[in-house]
Design an enzyme around this catalytic site. Structure first.
Site, PDB file in Angstrom:
ATOM      1  N   CYS A 177      -2.594  -8.827  -2.508  1.00 31.82           N
ATOM      2  CA  CYS A 177      -2.785  -7.635  -1.681  1.00 31.82           C
ATOM      3  C   CYS A 177      -1.659  -7.620  -0.660  1.00 31.82           C
ATOM      4  CB  CYS A 177      -4.137  -7.699  -0.971  1.00 31.82           C
ATOM      5  SG  CYS A 177      -4.380  -6.373   0.226  1.00 31.82           S
ATOM      6  N   GLU A 212      -6.043  -5.517   9.935  1.00 30.31           N
ATOM      7  CA  GLU A 212      -5.612  -4.344  10.727  1.00 30.31           C
ATOM      8  C   GLU A 212      -6.134  -4.415  12.159  1.00 30.31           C
ATOM      9  OE1 GLU A 212      -6.009  -0.612   8.747  1.00 30.31           O
ATOM     10  OE2 GLU A 212      -4.795  -1.290   7.057  1.00 30.31           O
ATOM     11  N   HIS A 214      -1.448  -6.563   2.223  1.00 35.24           N
ATOM     12  CA  HIS A 214      -1.811  -6.862   3.618  1.00 35.24           C
ATOM     13  C   HIS A 214      -1.766  -8.372   3.923  1.00 35.24           C
ATOM     14  CE1 HIS A 214      -3.272  -2.816   4.307  1.00 35.24           C
ATOM     15  NE2 HIS A 214      -3.774  -3.138   5.484  1.00 35.24           N
ATOM     16  N   CYS A 237       1.530  -1.715  -3.835  1.00 34.44           N
ATOM     17  CA  CYS A 237       0.089  -1.831  -3.626  1.00 34.44           C
ATOM     18  C   CYS A 237      -0.484  -2.518  -4.863  1.00 34.44           C
ATOM     19  CB  CYS A 237      -0.513  -0.434  -3.469  1.00 34.44           C
ATOM     20  SG  CYS A 237      -2.312  -0.427  -3.345  1.00 34.44           S
ATOM     21  N   ASP A 289       2.236   2.933  -0.942  1.00 29.12           N
ATOM     22  CA  ASP A 289       1.048   2.080  -0.823  1.00 29.12           C
ATOM     23  C   ASP A 289      -0.111   2.962  -0.385  1.00 29.12           C
ATOM     24  OD1 ASP A 289      -0.597  -0.245  -0.526  1.00 29.12           O
ATOM     25  OD2 ASP A 289      -0.190  -0.234   1.625  1.00 29.12           O
ATOM     26  N   SER A 290      -1.318   2.411  -0.480  1.00 32.06           N
ATOM     27  CA  SER A 290      -2.486   3.129   0.015  1.00 32.06           C
ATOM     28  C   SER A 290      -2.422   3.300   1.535  1.00 32.06           C
ATOM     29  CB  SER A 290      -3.749   2.357  -0.372  1.00 32.06           C
ATOM     30  OG  SER A 290      -3.657   1.030   0.125  1.00 32.06           O
TER      31      SER A 290
HETATM   32  N1  DGL Z   1      -2.480  -2.227  -0.103  1.00 34.56           N
HETATM   33  C1  DGL Z   1      -3.682  -2.502  -0.854  1.00 34.56           C
HETATM   34  C2  DGL Z   1      -3.385  -3.579  -1.901  1.00 34.56           C
HETATM   35  O1  DGL Z   1      -2.323  -4.166  -1.928  1.00 34.56           O
HETATM   36  C3  DGL Z   1      -4.820  -2.957   0.026  1.00 34.56           C
HETATM   37  C4  DGL Z   1      -5.463  -1.868   0.842  1.00 34.56           C
HETATM   38  C5  DGL Z   1      -6.424  -0.981   0.069  1.00 34.56           C
HETATM   39  O2  DGL Z   1      -7.552  -1.431  -0.289  1.00 34.56           O
HETATM   40  O3  DGL Z   1      -6.077   0.137  -0.167  1.00 34.56           O
HETATM   41  O4  DGL Z   1      -4.220  -3.820  -2.733  1.00 34.56           O
END
Ligand code: DGL
Length: 265
Positions: A183, A151, A185, A72, A9-10
């Site tokens: 997303c 976060e 998150h 992600c 993931d990012s």
């Molecule tokens: N994990 C990213 C997603 O699912 C969100 C965070 C980001 O913008 O990198 O899109």
């Protein structure tokens, strides 16, 4: 040693997907990479996202993974097909499994999608839904403030509710009966999203569908699963930076404390 499942993931959002994988496939070993030094990806260009995800896939391949989960939505919506064409091992994204679940769930054929700017602007969810059923109406909304809010959030932040109301009101007016959390998150604030959308709306968090898809693919692969059917605790978590408050944050996303390694790509 049996080959592992690579997950990336990012940043830390993909830990919500890793959590489901660990639950569904307890005997498998997971190697996770979170690009915490370069997060967020959500506002970046597609060419940059492709470049970053390519570096991560190469890193995971060196760890001898048999399958990669792109945990992600931003990478899945902009770069998944490109990665699949480039590499021969199975690469699973988070969009298709969530879409299939949403289509099974909707009763009025009106589905909402929320995600980062890159995810929503790619229209990947709309295309994926319409590939299966063209009659479904799809309404989407990018919610760029949610990742930093999630976060930062500790407990019941009023600001989260206000921001959610601002983002979700338009979707409510469109009468969506199913809302995809596009997303990784967002599952962390699923209850608050449910509250704002109302009880009648089904919230789709694709993590569990992704885990089931991985189970299916592994079942059809020639590589046998690890011999021991006991829980495999030997997972590895790599991050490109360890920001302040990281231990607590990762615990919130994964559900338990982890030990992790900082690494460069
Ligand atoms: N994990 C990213 C997603 O699912 C969100 C965070 C980001 O913008 O990198 O899109």
């Amino acid at each position: 040693m049996a080959k592992s499942i690579g997950v990336f993931d990012s940043g830390i959002g993909g830990l919500t997907v890793a959590r489901e994988l660990l639950r569904t496939l307890p005997e498998e070993r997971v190697i996770y990479f979170g690009d915490t030094a370069r997060v967020p990806y959500g506002g970046k260009s597609t060419s940059t996202i492709k470049d970053f995800s390519d570096q991560i896939v190469k890193f995971l391949l060196k760890k001898d993974v048999k399958l990669i989960v792109v945990a992600c939505n931003t990478v899945s919506s902009t770069s998944l097909e490109w990665l699949k064409n480039k590499y021969s091992l199975p690469i699973v994204g988070v969009i298709e499994p969530g879409v299939r679940e949403a289509i099974r769930t909707t009763r009025n054929n009106i589905i909402g999608v929320i995600g980062t700017r890159a995810t929503i602007e790619s229209s990947a969810y709309r295309f994926a839904i319409h590939r299966i059923n063209r009659d479904i109406k799809v309404y989407s909304k990018s919610c760029p403030l949610l990742v930093p809010i999630i976060e930062e959030e500790r407990g019941n932040y009023e600001v989260t509710r206000l921001v959610l109301e601002g983002y979700l009101l338009g979707l409510k007016k469109k009468n969506v009966d199913t809302l995809i959390l596009g997303c990784t998150h967002y599952p962390i604030i699923k209850d608050k999203i449910q509250e704002v959308m109302g009880k009648g709306v089904k919230i789709i968090d694709s993590a569990s569908s992704v885990a089931l898809e991985v189970k299916d693919i592994l079942g059809s692969m020639e590589i046998p699963p690890p011999r021991t059917r006991t829980t495999n605790p030997n997972h590895a978590f790599y991050f490109s930076d360890i920001p302040r408050g990281f231990s607590q944050l990762s615990k919130r996303f994964l559900g338990h404390q982890i030990s992790y390694t900082r690494t460069t790509l």
